[in-house]
Design an enzyme around this catalytic site. Structure first.
Site, short mmCIF file in Angstrom:
data_model
loop_
_atom_site.label_atom_id
_atom_site.label_comp_id
_atom_site.label_asym_id
_atom_site.label_seq_id
_atom_site.Cartn_x
_atom_site.Cartn_y
_atom_site.Cartn_z
N GLU A 175 -14.83 -19.67 28.66
CA GLU A 175 -13.62 -20.34 29.38
C GLU A 175 -13.39 -19.40 30.86
OE1 GLU A 175 -13.92 -22.88 28.13
OE2 GLU A 175 -12.85 -23.58 26.44
N ARG A 211 0.87 -1.18 -0.05
CA ARG A 211 0.19 -0.14 -0.03
C ARG A 211 0.93 1.25 -0.09
NH1 ARG A 211 -4.90 2.07 -1.33
NH2 ARG A 211 -5.60 3.84 0.35
#
Length: 381
Positions: A362, A266
Protein backbone atom coordinates in the site's frame (compact mmCIF):
# COMPACT_ATOMS: atom_id res chain seq x y z
CA UNK A 1 -13.52 16.87 20.76
CA UNK A 2 -14.78 13.42 21.77
CA UNK A 3 -12.41 10.46 21.64
CA UNK A 4 -14.99 7.92 22.80
CA UNK A 5 -16.50 5.46 20.34
CA UNK A 6 -20.23 5.69 19.83
CA UNK A 7 -22.49 2.80 20.81
CA UNK A 8 -22.78 1.88 17.13
CA UNK A 9 -19.01 1.87 16.66
CA UNK A 10 -18.52 -0.26 19.76
CA UNK A 11 -21.14 -2.70 18.46
CA UNK A 12 -19.38 -2.88 15.06
CA UNK A 13 -16.04 -3.65 16.72
CA UNK A 14 -17.57 -6.25 19.04
CA UNK A 15 -19.42 -7.95 16.17
CA UNK A 16 -16.27 -8.18 14.05
CA UNK A 17 -14.19 -9.40 17.00
CA UNK A 18 -16.73 -12.09 17.93
CA UNK A 19 -16.91 -13.29 14.32
CA UNK A 20 -13.13 -13.46 14.06
CA UNK A 21 -12.70 -15.39 17.28
CA UNK A 22 -15.35 -17.93 16.28
CA UNK A 23 -14.88 -18.34 12.54
CA UNK A 24 -11.24 -17.37 11.84
CA UNK A 25 -8.91 -17.68 14.85
CA UNK A 26 -9.41 -21.43 15.44
CA UNK A 27 -8.48 -22.17 11.81
CA UNK A 28 -5.84 -19.53 11.04
CA UNK A 29 -2.86 -21.86 11.48
CA UNK A 30 -4.51 -24.55 9.35
CA UNK A 31 -5.29 -22.09 6.56
CA UNK A 32 -1.72 -20.81 6.66
CA UNK A 33 -0.41 -24.37 6.28
CA UNK A 34 -2.80 -25.02 3.38
CA UNK A 35 -1.96 -21.70 1.73
CA UNK A 36 -5.55 -20.70 1.10
CA UNK A 37 -8.70 -19.31 2.71
CA UNK A 38 -11.90 -21.36 2.33
CA UNK A 39 -14.29 -19.72 -0.09
CA UNK A 40 -17.27 -20.29 2.19
CA UNK A 41 -15.85 -17.81 4.72
CA UNK A 42 -16.57 -14.80 2.51
CA UNK A 43 -20.39 -15.05 2.25
CA UNK A 44 -20.49 -15.30 6.05
CA UNK A 45 -18.59 -12.03 6.29
CA UNK A 46 -20.85 -10.52 3.65
CA UNK A 47 -23.88 -11.31 5.80
CA UNK A 48 -22.45 -8.82 8.32
CA UNK A 49 -22.02 -6.19 5.60
CA UNK A 50 -18.26 -6.67 5.40
CA UNK A 51 -18.19 -7.27 1.63
CA UNK A 52 -18.85 -3.58 0.97
CA UNK A 53 -18.02 -1.78 4.18
CA UNK A 54 -17.79 1.72 2.74
CA UNK A 55 -19.69 1.08 -0.46
CA UNK A 56 -22.68 3.41 -0.53
CA UNK A 57 -26.05 2.16 0.61
CA UNK A 58 -27.46 3.15 -2.79
CA UNK A 59 -25.18 0.51 -4.32
CA UNK A 60 -26.11 -2.09 -1.72
CA UNK A 61 -23.15 -1.59 0.60
CA UNK A 62 -22.98 -0.96 4.33
CA UNK A 63 -22.27 2.75 3.82
CA UNK A 64 -19.91 2.96 6.79
CA UNK A 65 -17.18 5.55 7.21
CA UNK A 66 -13.47 4.85 7.04
CA UNK A 67 -13.25 5.12 10.82
CA UNK A 68 -15.77 2.32 11.27
CA UNK A 69 -13.92 0.24 8.67
CA UNK A 70 -10.69 0.51 10.67
CA UNK A 71 -12.56 -0.88 13.68
CA UNK A 72 -13.61 -3.90 11.64
CA UNK A 73 -10.10 -4.62 10.39
CA UNK A 74 -8.52 -4.10 13.80
CA UNK A 75 -10.99 -6.56 15.33
CA UNK A 76 -10.65 -9.18 12.57
CA UNK A 77 -6.84 -8.95 12.66
CA UNK A 78 -6.92 -10.04 16.28
CA UNK A 79 -7.98 -13.39 14.79
CA UNK A 80 -5.68 -13.37 11.74
CA UNK A 81 -3.99 -10.38 10.05
CA UNK A 82 -3.65 -12.31 6.79
CA UNK A 83 -7.38 -12.97 6.41
CA UNK A 84 -8.31 -9.44 7.51
CA UNK A 85 -5.84 -7.89 5.06
CA UNK A 86 -7.24 -9.91 2.18
CA UNK A 87 -10.72 -8.62 3.03
CA UNK A 88 -9.27 -5.10 3.11
CA UNK A 89 -8.04 -5.43 -0.47
CA UNK A 90 -11.45 -6.66 -1.62
CA UNK A 91 -13.11 -3.67 0.04
CA UNK A 92 -10.64 -1.23 -1.52
CA UNK A 93 -11.57 -2.58 -4.96
CA UNK A 94 -15.30 -2.53 -4.20
CA UNK A 95 -15.11 1.10 -3.12
CA UNK A 96 -13.35 2.05 -6.37
CA UNK A 97 -16.11 0.40 -8.42
CA UNK A 98 -18.78 2.08 -6.32
CA UNK A 99 -17.27 5.52 -6.68
CA UNK A 100 -16.14 5.42 -10.30
CA UNK A 101 -17.78 2.44 -12.00
CA UNK A 102 -20.68 2.62 -14.45
CA UNK A 103 -24.12 1.27 -13.64
CA UNK A 104 -23.27 -1.75 -15.77
CA UNK A 105 -20.06 -2.47 -13.81
CA UNK A 106 -21.93 -2.02 -10.55
CA UNK A 107 -24.59 -4.50 -11.62
CA UNK A 108 -22.26 -7.15 -13.07
CA UNK A 109 -19.25 -6.88 -10.77
CA UNK A 110 -19.96 -4.80 -7.69
CA UNK A 111 -23.28 -6.34 -6.63
CA UNK A 112 -21.92 -9.91 -6.41
CA UNK A 113 -18.73 -8.53 -4.84
CA UNK A 114 -20.76 -7.00 -2.00
CA UNK A 115 -22.35 -10.42 -1.44
CA UNK A 116 -18.82 -11.85 -1.78
CA UNK A 117 -20.01 -14.25 -4.44
CA UNK A 118 -17.21 -12.53 -6.35
CA UNK A 119 -13.86 -11.82 -4.65
CA UNK A 120 -11.86 -8.87 -6.00
CA UNK A 121 -8.11 -8.29 -6.33
CA UNK A 122 -6.20 -5.06 -6.91
CA UNK A 123 -3.63 -5.07 -9.72
CA UNK A 124 -1.27 -2.10 -9.74
CA UNK A 125 2.26 -3.35 -8.98
CA UNK A 126 4.43 -4.82 -11.74
CA UNK A 127 7.82 -6.55 -11.74
CA UNK A 128 9.44 -3.26 -12.79
CA UNK A 129 7.00 -0.79 -11.25
CA UNK A 130 6.54 -0.94 -7.48
CA UNK A 131 7.01 2.35 -5.67
CA UNK A 132 7.23 4.05 -9.08
CA UNK A 133 3.73 2.84 -9.89
CA UNK A 134 3.09 5.38 -12.64
CA UNK A 135 5.84 3.71 -14.69
CA UNK A 136 3.67 0.61 -15.20
CA UNK A 137 3.94 -1.09 -18.59
CA UNK A 138 0.81 -3.24 -18.86
CA UNK A 139 -0.93 -1.85 -21.92
CA UNK A 140 -4.58 -1.94 -22.96
CA UNK A 141 -5.15 -1.49 -26.69
CA UNK A 142 -8.59 -0.14 -27.49
CA UNK A 143 -10.70 -1.36 -30.41
CA UNK A 144 -14.34 -1.23 -31.37
CA UNK A 145 -15.01 -4.39 -29.35
CA UNK A 146 -12.98 -3.85 -26.20
CA UNK A 147 -9.59 -3.41 -24.53
CA UNK A 148 -6.85 -5.94 -25.23
CA UNK A 149 -4.34 -6.18 -22.39
CA UNK A 150 -0.72 -7.29 -22.51
CA UNK A 151 1.59 -7.26 -19.51
CA UNK A 152 2.24 -8.70 -16.07
CA UNK A 153 1.21 -7.71 -12.54
CA UNK A 154 3.28 -8.84 -9.55
CA UNK A 155 2.64 -9.69 -5.88
CA UNK A 156 -1.12 -9.93 -6.44
CA UNK A 157 -3.02 -11.15 -3.39
CA UNK A 158 -5.68 -13.49 -4.71
CA UNK A 159 -3.91 -14.14 -8.00
CA UNK A 160 -5.58 -17.24 -9.45
CA UNK A 161 -8.05 -17.26 -6.53
CA UNK A 162 -10.14 -14.13 -7.02
CA UNK A 163 -13.07 -13.80 -9.39
CA UNK A 164 -12.25 -10.38 -10.84
CA UNK A 165 -9.19 -8.14 -11.03
CA UNK A 166 -9.25 -4.34 -10.89
CA UNK A 167 -6.35 -3.59 -13.24
CA UNK A 168 -4.45 -0.36 -13.73
CA UNK A 169 -3.14 -0.35 -17.31
CA UNK A 170 -1.76 2.04 -19.89
CA UNK A 171 -4.21 3.27 -22.52
CA UNK A 172 -2.28 6.43 -23.37
CA UNK A 173 1.21 7.88 -23.17
CA UNK A 174 3.82 7.71 -20.44
CA UNK A 175 3.14 8.94 -16.94
CA UNK A 176 0.09 8.84 -14.69
CA UNK A 177 -2.27 10.51 -17.18
CA UNK A 178 -1.89 7.61 -19.58
CA UNK A 179 -3.27 5.09 -17.07
CA UNK A 180 -6.83 3.74 -16.98
CA UNK A 181 -8.63 1.14 -14.86
CA UNK A 182 -10.43 -1.90 -16.26
CA UNK A 183 -11.95 -4.99 -14.69
CA UNK A 184 -10.78 -8.40 -15.90
CA UNK A 185 -12.84 -11.38 -14.83
CA UNK A 186 -11.39 -14.79 -14.03
CA UNK A 187 -11.70 -17.11 -17.01
CA UNK A 188 -11.18 -14.39 -19.59
CA UNK A 189 -9.18 -15.70 -22.56
CA UNK A 190 -5.56 -14.54 -22.31
CA UNK A 191 -5.61 -14.22 -18.51
CA UNK A 192 -3.19 -16.53 -16.71
CA UNK A 193 -1.25 -16.74 -13.46
CA UNK A 194 2.30 -17.36 -12.33
CA UNK A 195 3.38 -19.90 -9.75
CA UNK A 196 2.31 -19.61 -6.12
CA UNK A 197 4.72 -17.31 -4.27
CA UNK A 198 6.30 -18.64 -1.07
CA UNK A 199 6.14 -15.76 1.39
CA UNK A 200 7.37 -14.90 4.87
CA UNK A 201 3.88 -14.01 6.07
CA UNK A 202 0.33 -13.69 4.73
CA UNK A 203 0.74 -17.34 3.82
CA UNK A 204 -2.98 -18.09 3.81
CA UNK A 205 -3.39 -15.61 0.95
CA UNK A 206 -2.57 -17.13 -2.46
CA UNK A 207 -0.18 -14.66 -4.12
CA UNK A 208 0.83 -14.94 -7.78
CA UNK A 209 1.72 -12.89 -10.81
CA UNK A 210 -1.29 -12.04 -12.97
CA UNK A 211 -0.47 -12.19 -16.68
CA UNK A 212 -2.28 -10.77 -19.70
CA UNK A 213 -1.53 -12.10 -23.18
CA UNK A 214 -3.86 -10.58 -25.78
CA UNK A 215 -6.50 -10.58 -23.05
CA UNK A 216 -9.61 -8.78 -24.32
CA UNK A 217 -12.36 -7.40 -22.09
CA UNK A 218 -15.50 -5.51 -23.18
CA UNK A 219 -15.43 -1.73 -23.44
CA UNK A 220 -18.00 -1.72 -20.65
CA UNK A 221 -15.33 -3.03 -18.25
CA UNK A 222 -13.64 0.37 -18.18
CA UNK A 223 -13.92 1.94 -14.73
CA UNK A 224 -14.71 5.66 -14.94
CA UNK A 225 -13.01 7.45 -17.83
CA UNK A 226 -9.79 6.81 -19.69
CA UNK A 227 -6.71 8.47 -18.29
CA UNK A 228 -8.05 8.73 -14.74
CA UNK A 229 -7.03 5.27 -13.55
CA UNK A 230 -3.95 6.34 -11.63
CA UNK A 231 -5.99 8.90 -9.72
CA UNK A 232 -8.54 6.23 -8.86
CA UNK A 233 -5.77 3.92 -7.68
CA UNK A 234 -4.27 6.58 -5.42
CA UNK A 235 -7.65 7.49 -3.95
CA UNK A 236 -8.21 3.83 -3.20
CA UNK A 237 -4.84 3.60 -1.50
CA UNK A 238 -5.64 6.37 1.01
CA UNK A 239 -8.26 4.12 2.56
CA UNK A 240 -6.18 1.01 1.97
CA UNK A 241 -3.38 2.50 4.05
CA UNK A 242 -5.76 3.03 6.94
CA UNK A 243 -7.04 -0.53 6.66
CA UNK A 244 -3.60 -2.10 6.62
CA UNK A 245 -2.62 0.06 9.60
CA UNK A 246 -5.66 -1.25 11.45
CA UNK A 247 -4.54 -4.78 10.64
CA UNK A 248 -1.14 -4.02 12.20
CA UNK A 249 -2.84 -2.57 15.25
CA UNK A 250 -5.12 -5.57 15.71
CA UNK A 251 -2.34 -8.09 15.28
CA UNK A 252 -0.08 -6.25 17.72
CA UNK A 253 -2.89 -5.89 20.26
CA UNK A 254 -3.55 -9.62 20.10
CA UNK A 255 0.16 -10.30 20.64
CA UNK A 256 0.08 -7.93 23.61
CA UNK A 257 -2.97 -9.64 25.11
CA UNK A 258 -1.37 -13.06 24.80
CA UNK A 259 1.87 -11.75 26.29
CA UNK A 260 0.12 -10.32 29.34
CA UNK A 261 -1.49 -13.71 29.96
CA UNK A 262 1.77 -15.58 29.44
CA UNK A 263 3.74 -13.31 31.75
CA UNK A 264 1.19 -13.83 34.51
CA UNK A 265 1.71 -17.59 34.28
CA UNK A 266 5.40 -17.98 33.48
CA UNK A 267 7.63 -18.17 36.55
CA UNK A 268 11.36 -17.47 36.87
CA UNK A 269 13.48 -16.91 39.95
CA UNK A 270 10.57 -17.66 42.24
CA UNK A 271 7.94 -15.31 40.82
CA UNK A 272 5.87 -14.70 37.72
CA UNK A 273 7.84 -12.68 35.20
CA UNK A 274 5.29 -9.87 35.17
CA UNK A 275 6.63 -8.88 38.60
CA UNK A 276 10.04 -7.85 37.27
CA UNK A 277 10.17 -4.08 36.93
CA UNK A 278 12.36 -4.15 33.83
CA UNK A 279 9.73 -6.25 32.03
CA UNK A 280 6.91 -4.08 33.37
CA UNK A 281 8.62 -1.10 31.75
CA UNK A 282 8.60 -2.97 28.43
CA UNK A 283 4.88 -3.61 28.81
CA UNK A 284 4.33 0.06 29.59
CA UNK A 285 6.30 1.16 26.51
CA UNK A 286 4.27 -1.16 24.29
CA UNK A 287 0.98 0.06 25.72
CA UNK A 288 2.00 3.69 25.20
CA UNK A 289 2.88 3.00 21.57
CA UNK A 290 -0.31 1.05 20.90
CA UNK A 291 -2.53 3.76 22.35
CA UNK A 292 -0.70 6.47 20.42
CA UNK A 293 -1.00 4.44 17.22
CA UNK A 294 -4.72 3.85 17.74
CA UNK A 295 -5.40 7.54 18.32
CA UNK A 296 -3.34 8.58 15.29
CA UNK A 297 -5.06 6.02 13.05
CA UNK A 298 -8.52 7.12 14.07
CA UNK A 299 -7.63 10.77 13.54
CA UNK A 300 -6.43 9.97 10.02
CA UNK A 301 -9.61 7.98 9.33
CA UNK A 302 -11.70 10.89 10.57
CA UNK A 303 -9.77 13.22 8.24
CA UNK A 304 -10.52 10.96 5.28
CA UNK A 305 -14.20 10.75 6.22
CA UNK A 306 -14.32 14.55 6.38
CA UNK A 307 -12.52 14.94 3.02
CA UNK A 308 -10.00 17.13 4.81
CA UNK A 309 -7.42 18.72 2.49
CA UNK A 310 -4.58 17.09 4.44
CA UNK A 311 -6.21 13.64 4.57
CA UNK A 312 -3.66 12.03 2.22
CA UNK A 313 -0.79 13.28 4.35
CA UNK A 314 -2.41 11.98 7.52
CA UNK A 315 -3.11 8.60 5.92
CA UNK A 316 0.55 8.37 4.92
CA UNK A 317 1.79 9.43 8.36
CA UNK A 318 -0.55 7.09 10.19
CA UNK A 319 0.37 4.19 7.94
CA UNK A 320 4.06 4.73 8.67
CA UNK A 321 3.66 5.12 12.42
CA UNK A 322 1.09 2.41 13.06
CA UNK A 323 2.68 -0.31 10.93
CA UNK A 324 6.09 0.29 12.49
CA UNK A 325 4.63 0.31 16.00
CA UNK A 326 2.76 -2.90 15.22
CA UNK A 327 5.89 -4.71 14.14
CA UNK A 328 7.91 -3.41 17.11
CA UNK A 329 5.28 -4.48 19.60
CA UNK A 330 4.84 -7.91 18.04
CA UNK A 331 8.61 -8.45 18.04
CA UNK A 332 8.86 -7.44 21.71
CA UNK A 333 6.00 -9.81 22.55
CA UNK A 334 7.92 -12.63 20.91
CA UNK A 335 10.98 -11.70 22.98
CA UNK A 336 8.97 -11.70 26.21
CA UNK A 337 7.74 -15.21 25.40
CA UNK A 338 11.35 -16.36 25.18
CA UNK A 339 11.84 -19.59 23.26
CA UNK A 340 8.11 -20.28 23.30
CA UNK A 341 7.51 -17.18 21.22
CA UNK A 342 9.57 -18.77 18.45
CA UNK A 343 7.28 -21.81 18.33
CA UNK A 344 4.28 -21.79 16.03
CA UNK A 345 2.05 -23.28 18.76
CA UNK A 346 1.91 -19.93 20.56
CA UNK A 347 0.92 -17.89 17.49
CA UNK A 348 3.23 -14.96 18.21
CA UNK A 349 5.75 -15.74 15.47
CA UNK A 350 2.89 -15.83 12.93
CA UNK A 351 1.83 -12.33 13.95
CA UNK A 352 5.43 -11.11 13.58
CA UNK A 353 5.63 -12.59 10.09
CA UNK A 354 2.20 -11.37 8.99
CA UNK A 355 2.74 -7.77 10.11
CA UNK A 356 6.15 -7.27 8.51
CA UNK A 357 4.83 -6.78 4.99
CA UNK A 358 2.57 -3.93 6.12
CA UNK A 359 5.57 -1.59 5.98
CA UNK A 360 6.00 -2.48 2.29
CA UNK A 361 2.59 -2.72 0.65
CA UNK A 362 0.00 0.00 0.00
CA UNK A 363 3.04 2.22 -0.56
CA UNK A 364 6.30 1.55 1.25
CA UNK A 365 6.93 3.51 4.41
CA UNK A 366 9.74 5.27 2.59
CA UNK A 367 7.21 6.54 0.04
CA UNK A 368 4.90 7.53 2.93
CA UNK A 369 7.70 9.68 4.35
CA UNK A 370 8.24 11.20 0.92
CA UNK A 371 4.53 12.09 0.67
CA UNK A 372 4.64 13.61 4.14
CA UNK A 373 7.72 15.71 3.37
CA UNK A 374 6.24 16.92 0.07
CA UNK A 375 3.09 18.05 1.84
CA UNK A 376 5.13 19.87 4.47
CA UNK A 377 7.20 21.70 1.88
CA UNK A 378 4.15 22.54 -0.22
CA UNK A 379 2.39 24.06 2.80
CA UNK A 380 5.48 25.97 3.95
CA UNK A 381 4.51 29.11 2.08
Amino acid sequence: MDFAMTEEQTAIFDMAHAFGQEHIAPFAAQWEAEGTIPRDLWPKLAELGFGGLYVSEDSGGAGLGRLEATLVFEALSMACPSVASFLSIHNMCAAMLDRFGSDDVKARILAPAIAMDKVLSYCLTEPGAGSDASALKTRARKSNTGYTLNGTKAFISGGGYSDAYVVMCRTGGDGPRGISTVVVEHGTKGLSYGGLESKMGWRSQPTRQVQFDECTVPLENLVGVEGEGFKYAMIGLDGGRLNISACSLGGAQQAMNQTLTYMGERKAFGQTIDQFQALQFRLADMEIELQAARTFLRQAAWKLDQNAPDATKFCAMAKTFVTEVGSRVADQCLQLHGGYGYLSDYGIEKIVRDLRVHQILEGTNEIMRMLTARALLKDRA
